[in-house]
Design an enzyme around this catalytic site. Structure first.
Site, PDB file in Angstrom:
ATOM      1  N   ARG A   1       0.895  -1.118   0.046  1.00 33.92           N
ATOM      2  CA  ARG A   1       0.008  -0.065  -0.024  1.00 33.92           C
ATOM      3  C   ARG A   1       1.004   1.128   0.075  1.00 33.92           C
ATOM      4  O   ARG A   1       1.849   1.108   0.660  1.00 33.92           O
ATOM      5  CB  ARG A   1      -0.925  -0.060   1.152  1.00 33.92           C
ATOM      6  CG  ARG A   1      -1.825  -1.188   1.350  1.00 33.92           C
ATOM      7  CD  ARG A   1      -2.914  -0.881   2.199  1.00 33.92           C
ATOM      8  NE  ARG A   1      -3.440  -2.121   2.268  1.00 33.92           N
ATOM      9  CZ  ARG A   1      -4.706  -2.772   2.971  1.00 33.92           C
ATOM     10  NH1 ARG A   1      -4.851  -1.731   4.074  1.00 33.92           N
ATOM     11  NH2 ARG A   1      -5.294  -3.762   2.959  1.00 33.92           N
TER      12      ARG A   1
ATOM     13  N   ARG B   1       2.293   0.972  10.119  1.00 38.91           N
ATOM     14  CA  ARG B   1       1.909   1.262   8.828  1.00 38.91           C
ATOM     15  C   ARG B   1       3.119   1.018   8.003  1.00 38.91           C
ATOM     16  O   ARG B   1       3.911   2.012   7.902  1.00 38.91           O
ATOM     17  CB  ARG B   1       1.104   2.541   8.777  1.00 38.91           C
ATOM     18  CG  ARG B   1       0.395   3.058   7.736  1.00 38.91           C
ATOM     19  CD  ARG B   1      -0.205   4.476   7.829  1.00 38.91           C
ATOM     20  NE  ARG B   1      -1.064   4.407   8.985  1.00 38.91           N
ATOM     21  CZ  ARG B   1      -2.463   4.100   8.815  1.00 38.91           C
ATOM     22  NH1 ARG B   1      -2.764   3.930   7.715  1.00 38.91           N
ATOM     23  NH2 ARG B   1      -3.404   4.255   9.947  1.00 38.91           N
TER      24      ARG B   1
ATOM     25  N   GLU C   1      -6.348  -1.459  15.322  1.00 44.40           N
ATOM     26  CA  GLU C   1      -7.074  -2.505  14.617  1.00 44.40           C
ATOM     27  C   GLU C   1      -6.023  -3.504  14.080  1.00 44.40           C
ATOM     28  O   GLU C   1      -4.690  -3.191  13.624  1.00 44.40           O
ATOM     29  CB  GLU C   1      -7.342  -1.481  13.081  1.00 44.40           C
ATOM     30  CG  GLU C   1      -8.200  -2.216  12.162  1.00 44.40           C
ATOM     31  CD  GLU C   1      -8.235  -1.486  10.780  1.00 44.40           C
ATOM     32  OE1 GLU C   1      -8.353  -0.194  10.858  1.00 44.40           O
ATOM     33  OE2 GLU C   1      -8.433  -2.033   9.738  1.00 44.40           O
TER      34      GLU C   1
ATOM     35  N   SER D   1     -10.190  -6.611   9.909  1.00 48.19           N
ATOM     36  CA  SER D   1     -11.338  -5.778   9.456  1.00 48.19           C
ATOM     37  C   SER D   1     -12.145  -6.758   8.701  1.00 48.19           C
ATOM     38  O   SER D   1     -11.747  -7.487   7.685  1.00 48.19           O
ATOM     39  CB  SER D   1     -11.037  -4.502   8.486  1.00 48.19           C
ATOM     40  OG  SER D   1     -12.092  -3.761   8.179  1.00 48.19           O
TER      41      SER D   1
ATOM     42  N   ARG E   1       0.994  -6.908  12.665  1.00 41.31           N
ATOM     43  CA  ARG E   1       0.312  -6.427  13.680  1.00 41.31           C
ATOM     44  C   ARG E   1       0.310  -7.253  14.699  1.00 41.31           C
ATOM     45  O   ARG E   1       0.318  -7.093  15.788  1.00 41.31           O
ATOM     46  CB  ARG E   1      -0.809  -5.623  13.391  1.00 41.31           C
ATOM     47  CG  ARG E   1      -0.674  -4.126  12.670  1.00 41.31           C
ATOM     48  CD  ARG E   1      -1.762  -3.660  12.446  1.00 41.31           C
ATOM     49  NE  ARG E   1      -1.758  -2.269  11.531  1.00 41.31           N
ATOM     50  CZ  ARG E   1      -2.598  -1.418  11.199  1.00 41.31           C
ATOM     51  NH1 ARG E   1      -3.847  -1.468  11.380  1.00 41.31           N
ATOM     52  NH2 ARG E   1      -2.183  -0.229  10.535  1.00 41.31           N
TER      53      ARG E   1
END
Length: 425
Positions: free
Chosen positions: A262, A277, A349, A352, A391
């Site tokens: 990303r 991130r 988070e 999801s 994560r």
RNA sequence: GGAGAGGUGGCUGAGUGGUCGAAAGCGGCGGUCUUGAAAACCGUUGAAGGGUUUAUUCCUUCCGGGGGUUCGAAUCCCUCCCUCUCCGCCA
């Protein structure tokens, strides 16, 4: 995307529902365009019909050896008029298409109202965050101490927002991946798939990343371009693109481990430090393709599959139902799983889980039918992280640290770590 | 990378300018026969969209994608993509 009929028929209804997710449409503009389309399309089709009838007559006359000069002249006129109409219609339909493909999915009735993340609803919480008798270190400090995480080297090799894992920490990262895949295949009934990490534009259109979110993707310039996948959702969900599935084939349950890429353009400043991130990270992704009437039951089930991973690792977490304003473009309903990070004393988070209903299926042309002679209908698609591996690694390191900065490895992972039970300096 | 072949409906596969949305076969569905089933026989069977209506009818589009020629294109031309075979290279 949405059923094109809602743009023609239930337009006020549509406006209302889109407000729930901070999206407004210019009704006057749209209705004017629709009115024009209707007229233009009727005219175009009438001309096409004239042309077809005439052409057939010419064919018949020629077969009989009759004179066709008049008909040919007439045909030329029709063709000319038709060309104008077709061009006008085409550009109008392109306008409508461009608009329709950028309208987000409608939120499900159970989605909490709200504008931003503050309005998200906590659904449940599992396990109290542990109380540390010392000040817990963050994963950056822990990783540095154990020579397991190195951002400086990664910067030299690639740039910012990359990481290099080393030794037992790298092994733990791999162990987590393998173990997650095993849990989902052996206990939850998913079939593992290995998929391309480069995909074409069509695939990204199908799952909703294109045309609207190109800036978040890494693109490989060639003709036609490739894109690095931002999530396994893209190649895996596209397995059903342009297919009509028989009823007994459903539900399809896939699990896939892939790297994800990303560009996170515009997110600079957010989570600048550490592994939260990254431009490249690993994820184990769950994807289901189901009958429409089952999709909300399946969303609960799929979410619980992701939760199982956190439970087995005994990591404290909570489940959040995203409010309308925080919902992703293609989702009708989303649960986020957030894991406890002791160093920051917040939930972050880590998964999801979303139901896209028929939004992706319509873009993908992914359909099913009850019987071979029944009319095909769009499937519902869902996916969820099960889990984001990087994560999870962070959460595990932070939650399992001792006062010396060593890390205990949860028992479920021991068989995947050659029996190593601790990572020590 | 070089040379060749090819992309047609759920599948196989015919179709080189005119009643082709497309032969034939397989598969699916319905029926005849049968106690039942199979076989055989007969019939039927694509998708998307629009108008009008709500129960019928009419129309349009779709033969890998895009563009062109023509009154008319699955069929001719251009271009792109993909698949297969052989050679080269390679994990």
């Amino acid at each position: 995307m949405l059923d094109p009929k809602v743009f023609r028929q239930k337009i006020n209804d549509l406006q209302e529902k889109l407000k729930l997710r901070n999206f407004t449409i210019d009704l006057d503009w749209l209705q004017a365009l629709e009115a024009e389309r209707k007229i233009l399309q009727s005219q175009t089709q009438a001309l096409q019909n004239e042309r077809n009838v005439l052409s057939k007559q010419i064919g018949q006359k020629k077969a009989k050896g009759e004179n066709t000069e008049d008909s040919l002249a007439k045909g030329e006129k029709i063709a000319k008029a038709l060309q104008e109409k077709e061009e006008a219609l085409k550009s109008l339909q392109k306008k409508l298409w461009d608009f329709q493909t950028t309208v987000p999915n409608l939120p499900h009735v159970s989605v909490p109202p709200g504008k931003n993340p503050l309005d998200n609803l906590e659904v449940r919480k599992w396990k109290e965050p542990p109380l540390f008798p010392f000040e817990p270190l963050d994963h950056i400090a822990l990783g540095k101490r154990l020579h397991g995480i190195d951002f400086d080297q990664a910067t030299r090799i690639a740039g910012s927002r990359f990481v290099i894992l080393n030794g037992p920490v790298a092994e733990l990262h791999r162990a987590l991946t393998n173990w997650m895949l095993d849990v989902h295949t052996k206990e939850h009934g998913y079939t593992e798939v290995y998929v391309p990490y480069l995909v074409n534009e069509n695939s990204l259109f199908g799952t909703g990343q294109l045309p609207k979110f190109e800036s978040e993707l890494f693109k490989i310039e060639r003709d036609p371009p490739y894109y690095l996948i931002p999530t396994a959702e893209v190649p895996v969900t596209n397995l059903v693109r342009e297919r009509i599935l028989e009823a007994e084939a459903l539900p399809l349950k896939w699990v896939s481990h892939t790297p994800c890429f990303r560009s996170e353009a515009g997110s600079y400043g957010k989570d600048l430090h550490g592994m939260i991130r990254q431009h490249q990270f690993e994820k184990v992704e769950l994807v289901q393709v189901v009958r429409p009437e089952h999709s909300y039951k399946i969303l609960e089930e799929l979410t619980s599959h992701a939760e199982t991973i956190l439970k087995k690792l005994e990591l404290p977490y909570r489940v959040i139902a995203l409010c309308g304003g925080d919902l992703g473009f293609a989702a009708a309903k989303t649960y986020d799983l957030e894991v406890w990070l002791p160093s920051q004393k917040i939930y972050r988070e880590i998964s999801s889980c979303s139901n896209f209903e028929s939004f992706q299926a319509r873009r993908l042309e992914a359909r099913w039918r009850e019987t071979p002679s029944a009319k095909p209908d769009y499937v519902h698609t869902l996916n969820g992280s099960g889990l984001a591996v990087g994560r999870t690694l962070i959460a595990l390191m932070e939650n399992y640290q001792d006062q010396n900065g060593n890390i205990a490895i949860p028992a479920v992972l021991h068989p995947y770590m050659k029996g190593i039970t601790h990572i020590e300096k």
